[in-house]
Write a protein that holds these residues in place. Structure first.
Motif: not given
Length: 192
Positions: A5-12, A34-36
């Motif tokens: 998964d190239p994008q880790p979760s928000r919590e991570d 992580y601009p999102q």
């Protein structure tokens, strides 16, 4: 192969930032990567950089007294635990109590199971009972307010189990225990 998964979760991302953050440069790097999650990262950065506000001035004696008074009022307003002086009695102690009060053990068992209607017990007997239990009449009256206990250890010869929920008049308990009428009259007397 397992897809990565190239994008880790928000919590991570937030967890990693909170654990490793120690400068403003870290925040800038996380914002670029992580601009999102920019709003969450900025809020977390503010939370982590806040000074812990400690009151440098100790409480005065007056303040401490007010806190203690409020705490005592709070504790007194809460539900009080009802102490049952019969709950911890062993069988030997119950027999000793019955001998001391000169009543059959069956009468003590009725009190222990909260089957005796408290208002039907003469005050002198209640005082003797409280004294023999190293208790007070007030504690006994509070214990009588507890719901009747079902004694599962007893064996019954009847087809149906008796209803242990209803409280019974003290004199009826004495009758059921085969206490002679003259002795029953003494126990039911309102005078010592």
């Amino acid at each position: 192969m397992i897809p990565v998964d190239p994008q880790p979760s928000r919590e991570d991302v937030l967890y990693t930032f909170a654990v490793g953050s120690n400068s403003g440069r870290d925040l800038e790097q996380y914002l670029r990567d992580y601009p999102q999650y920019a709003a969450e990262l900025i809020n977390l950065s503010h939370e982590l950089s806040r000074d812990v506000c400690e009151d440098e001035m100790p409480l005065s004696d007056k303040d401490l007294a007010l806190i203690d008074k409020a705490w005592l009022q709070h504790v007194a307003a809460g539900p009080q635990e009802i102490v049952d002086p019969f709950a911890s009695l062993s069988v030997a102690e119950q027999r000793e109590l019955a001998q001391c009060l000169d009543v059959p053990l069956q009468v003590i068992m009725a009190f222990r199971e909260h089957r005796v209607e408290p208002t039907s017990v003469p005050a002198p007997f209640l005082e003797r009972l409280a004294s023999a239990l190293n208790s007070t009449v007030e504690i006994l009256k509070n214990a009588f307010a507890l719901p009747p206990k079902l004694n599962l250890a007893r064996s019954y010869k009847a087809d149906a189990r008796p209803d242990d929920r209803a409280q019974v008049n003290f004199e009826q308990i004495l009758v059921e225990a085969d206490v002679p009428s003259d002795k029953r009259a003494l126990l039911m007397a309102d005078k010592n």
